[in-house]
Design an enzyme around this catalytic site. Structure first.
Site, PDB file in Angstrom:
ATOM      1  N   HIS A 172      18.903   8.381   3.238  1.00  0.00           N
ATOM      2  CA  HIS A 172      19.597   8.961   4.485  1.00  0.00           C
ATOM      3  C   HIS A 172      20.679  10.269   4.726  1.00  0.00           C
ATOM      4  O   HIS A 172      20.418  11.195   3.432  1.00  0.00           O
ATOM      5  CB  HIS A 172      21.311   8.325   4.339  1.00  0.00           C
ATOM      6  CG  HIS A 172      21.873   7.741   5.276  1.00  0.00           C
ATOM      7  ND1 HIS A 172      23.131   8.602   5.440  1.00  0.00           N
ATOM      8  CD2 HIS A 172      21.262   7.184   6.834  1.00  0.00           C
ATOM      9  CE1 HIS A 172      23.486   8.247   7.285  1.00  0.00           C
ATOM     10  NE2 HIS A 172      22.502   6.980   7.279  1.00  0.00           N
ATOM     11  N   ASP A 223      21.977   3.784  -3.370  1.00  0.00           N
ATOM     12  CA  ASP A 223      22.249   3.664  -1.895  1.00  0.00           C
ATOM     13  C   ASP A 223      22.131   2.502  -1.383  1.00  0.00           C
ATOM     14  O   ASP A 223      20.948   2.510  -0.746  1.00  0.00           O
ATOM     15  CB  ASP A 223      22.444   4.714  -1.128  1.00  0.00           C
ATOM     16  CG  ASP A 223      22.944   4.296   0.328  1.00  0.00           C
ATOM     17  OD1 ASP A 223      23.025   3.542   0.727  1.00  0.00           O
ATOM     18  OD2 ASP A 223      22.989   4.853   0.859  1.00  0.00           O
ATOM     19  N   GLU A 256      16.962   5.467  -1.777  1.00  0.00           N
ATOM     20  CA  GLU A 256      18.124   3.866  -1.441  1.00  0.00           C
ATOM     21  C   GLU A 256      17.661   2.230  -1.719  1.00  0.00           C
ATOM     22  O   GLU A 256      16.861   3.156  -2.658  1.00  0.00           O
ATOM     23  CB  GLU A 256      17.916   3.765   0.146  1.00  0.00           C
ATOM     24  CG  GLU A 256      18.562   4.871   0.608  1.00  0.00           C
ATOM     25  CD  GLU A 256      18.310   4.931   2.504  1.00  0.00           C
ATOM     26  OE1 GLU A 256      18.085   3.973   3.109  1.00  0.00           O
ATOM     27  OE2 GLU A 256      18.406   6.598   3.144  1.00  0.00           O
ATOM     28  N   ASN A 308      22.780  -3.217  12.454  1.00  0.00           N
ATOM     29  CA  ASN A 308      22.957  -4.119  11.118  1.00  0.00           C
ATOM     30  C   ASN A 308      24.099  -4.757  11.273  1.00  0.00           C
ATOM     31  O   ASN A 308      24.132  -5.387   9.747  1.00  0.00           O
ATOM     32  CB  ASN A 308      22.991  -2.349  10.414  1.00  0.00           C
ATOM     33  CG  ASN A 308      21.991  -1.588  10.762  1.00  0.00           C
ATOM     34  OD1 ASN A 308      21.344  -1.582  10.645  1.00  0.00           O
ATOM     35  ND2 ASN A 308      23.136   0.127  10.759  1.00  0.00           N
ATOM     36  N   HIS A 321      21.443  -0.939   2.926  1.00  0.00           N
ATOM     37  CA  HIS A 321      20.715  -2.112   3.480  1.00  0.00           C
ATOM     38  C   HIS A 321      20.544  -3.133   3.020  1.00  0.00           C
ATOM     39  O   HIS A 321      19.659  -3.683   2.919  1.00  0.00           O
ATOM     40  CB  HIS A 321      19.253  -1.593   3.922  1.00  0.00           C
ATOM     41  CG  HIS A 321      19.734  -0.433   5.084  1.00  0.00           C
ATOM     42  ND1 HIS A 321      20.378  -0.663   7.013  1.00  0.00           N
ATOM     43  CD2 HIS A 321      20.202   1.050   5.267  1.00  0.00           C
ATOM     44  CE1 HIS A 321      20.849   0.276   7.499  1.00  0.00           C
ATOM     45  NE2 HIS A 321      21.009   1.394   6.428  1.00  0.00           N
ATOM     46  N   LYS A 378      27.747  -2.796   7.434  1.00  0.00           N
ATOM     47  CA  LYS A 378      26.562  -3.974   7.876  1.00  0.00           C
ATOM     48  C   LYS A 378      26.264  -4.824   7.561  1.00  0.00           C
ATOM     49  O   LYS A 378      27.044  -5.823   8.168  1.00  0.00           O
ATOM     50  CB  LYS A 378      25.344  -2.488   7.333  1.00  0.00           C
ATOM     51  CG  LYS A 378      24.825  -1.310   8.136  1.00  0.00           C
ATOM     52  CD  LYS A 378      23.885   0.385   7.315  1.00  0.00           C
ATOM     53  CE  LYS A 378      24.252   1.112   8.004  1.00  0.00           C
ATOM     54  NZ  LYS A 378      23.354   2.130   7.321  1.00  0.00           N
ATOM     55  N   SER A 398      16.626   2.425   5.165  1.00  0.00           N
ATOM     56  CA  SER A 398      17.239   2.449   6.674  1.00  0.00           C
ATOM     57  C   SER A 398      16.146   2.331   7.686  1.00  0.00           C
ATOM     58  O   SER A 398      16.079   1.681   8.449  1.00  0.00           O
ATOM     59  CB  SER A 398      18.011   3.396   6.808  1.00  0.00           C
ATOM     60  OG  SER A 398      18.429   4.805   6.365  1.00  0.00           O
TER      61      SER A 398
HETATM   62  C1  LIG Z   1      24.533   3.970   7.720  1.00  0.00           C
HETATM   63  C2  LIG Z   1      23.408   4.576   6.368  1.00  0.00           C
HETATM   64  C3  LIG Z   1      24.528   5.165   5.683  1.00  0.00           C
HETATM   65  C4  LIG Z   1      26.164   5.492   5.751  1.00  0.00           C
HETATM   66  O1  LIG Z   1      27.502   3.877   6.113  1.00  0.00           O
HETATM   67  P1  LIG Z   1      28.350   4.475   7.058  1.00  0.00           P
HETATM   68  O2  LIG Z   1      29.197   3.247   6.579  1.00  0.00           O
HETATM   69  O3  LIG Z   1      27.345   4.022   8.389  1.00  0.00           O
HETATM   70  O4  LIG Z   1      28.916   5.822   7.505  1.00  0.00           O
HETATM   71  C5  LIG Z   1      24.696   5.458   4.077  1.00  0.00           C
HETATM   72  N1  LIG Z   1      23.120   4.924   3.655  1.00  0.00           N
HETATM   73  C6  LIG Z   1      22.243   4.745   4.326  1.00  0.00           C
HETATM   74  C7  LIG Z   1      20.723   4.530   3.371  1.00  0.00           C
HETATM   75  C8  LIG Z   1      22.410   4.200   5.503  1.00  0.00           C
HETATM   76  O5  LIG Z   1      21.713   3.993   6.120  1.00  0.00           O
END
Ligand SMILES: *Cc1c(COP(=O)(O)O)cnc(C)c1O
Length: 401
Positions: free
Chosen positions: A134, A213, A184, A48, A216, A247, A188
């Site tokens: 997620h 969120d 989101e 990522n 991505h 990411k 993801s």
């Molecule tokens: C990876 C991810 C997280 C968590 O983030 P980390 O920093 O890896 O713990 C939260 N939400 C989504 C949609 C993700 O893909």
């Protein structure tokens, strides 16, 4: 009660039988488009690290400087032994980047999601989740004790129905029943986008709050990589903006951006913030360098390069181009065995693409999840396209789209 070892072995055996067993693959190289393991090298389409920042000289130099100035470890929780300057500089940078009053960072995005949802909601409240959010959000929602409702993925009618239900319920206790929607921006495991404008209009119609969120999308979409909310012009109407620094930002950590009062509430109530040692200061310094770089012409160049790679791979995916092209390209195979076989077939051709299975996606929705990076070359993508065409002609994998 079962004996300890027998119980564990039986559960693992069942998992192997369903082709759901997972194990770690040790990697001996730095993050990048090539991955070395056990003396062999693969082209890597699994990360990522969308802009190739995890191994960028500017981020590494910032981390090294922070180790030099602030040491290797933080020593305690930020509320206990004082809060190191690199965290404050990062939070000021994040708030300016997202154009919010304030920001707070956590050790991971998982911890940020957990902290904010459990701080905001309790058993008398309601949380409404997109079906595909997620695991960090699902876990937090369950732990919060709030009444949980799930709407079909990106389905506005279903969301409206859940909001009407929540509205009726909350009328019984006006002023005390909070309603939070969580989604989101770029999903993801599917790479598609939420209809944020419409979701914002709905939550305002019903007086609910919204958490988005942008794990991505941060660094990738919108002006200077601020995210999808900024691209759609709704970021100032979203109560809680969540993201990760692990990411596209190329470092590690999670963050919440929003009003000052939200951040103050988190410092007082987010258990994953309060009861956890602060991350290493080097992570904050690297993340700050990443957020800064994302906003420069170099960041624009990396985003353009990533878009170019996405366009180059598009014909090999057998799907029409998306309205908002994503660096996440899922090839959905359904069957777990088929997905594992397809990943193995690519592995034979020195291509590393993970087979994503339950519980990362629903049972029977197994897939190859290809991710592209600005660090890939056109030749890398051409090699992947060639390898994908060989798995399509493979009789056992003829179901591959
Ligand atoms: C990876 C991810 C997280 C968590 O983030 P980390 O920093 O890896 O713990 C939260 N939400 C989504 C949609 C993700 O893909």
């Amino acid at each position: 009660m079962p004996a300890f070892a027998e119980d564990l072995n039986a559960r693992l055996a069942a998992q192997r039988e369903q082709n759901l067993f997972r194990e770690l693959c040790r990697v001996d190289s730095a993050p990048g488009p090539r991955l070395t393991s056990g003396g062999k090298t693969w082209l890597n389409f699994s990360s990522n690290d969308y802009l190739g920042l995890a191994n960028h000289p500017a981020l590494k130099a910032a981390a090294v400087r922070a180790v030099h100035d602030f040491g290797a470890g933080a020593g305690a929780s930020r509320l206990i032994c004082g809060s190191l300057a690199p965290f404050h500089l990062l939070e000021e940078t994040l708030a300016a980047f997202k154009k919010t009053e304030a920001a707070l960072t956590f050790a991971t995005g998982y911890a940020a999601a957990f902290g904010v949802i459990t701080a905001l909601l309790g058993k008398d409240d309601i949380i409404i989740l997109d079906k595909l959010v997620h695991a960090s959000i699902v876990d937090a929602a369950k732990f919060s004790g709030a009444k949980l409702r799930v709407f079909a993925h990106n389905d506005l009618n279903d969301l409206a129905e859940k909001l009407r239900w929540a509205d009726e319920r909350s009328r019984l206790r006006p002023q005390t029943c909070r309603v939070l929607i969580a989604t989101e921006s770029v999903f993801s495991m599917d790479g598609d986008c939420a209809p944020l404008r419409e979701i914002v209009a709905l939550k305002e119609q019903y007086g609910a709050w919204l958490l988005v969120d942008e794990a991505h999308a941060t660094g990738l979409l919108g002006e200077n990589g601020r995210g999808l909310a900024e691209a759609l012009g709704v970021s100032d109407r979203i109560e809680v903006q969540l993201g990760t620094l692990g990411k596209a930002v190329g470092a590690s950590g999670g963050f919440i951006c929003g009003r000052r009062a939200l951040i103050d509430l988190l410092v007082n109530h987010a258990r994953s913030f309060i009861f956890s040692t602060a991350p290493v200061p080097a992570a904050a310094a690297a993340a700050m360098a990443g957020i800064q770089l994302i906003q420069t012409p170099e960041g624009d160049g990396l985003r353009a390069q990533l878009q170019q790679r996405i366009a180059e791979l598009q014909p090999a995916t057998g799907r029409p181009p998306a309205a908002i092209p994503s660096a996440i390209i899922p090839l959905i195979l359904g069957d777990e065995t088929l997905a594992v076989a397809a990943a193995a077939r690519l592995r034979e051709q020195n291509i590393f693409v993970p087979a994503i299975r339950y519980p990362s996606v629903a049972n029977g929705a197994a897939r190859l999840r290809i991710t592209l990076s600005a660090a890939h070359s056109a030749a890398d993508v051409a090699e992947l396209s060639r390898a994908l065409s060989t798995i399509k002609t493979d009789a056992a994998l003829s179901k591959v789209p």
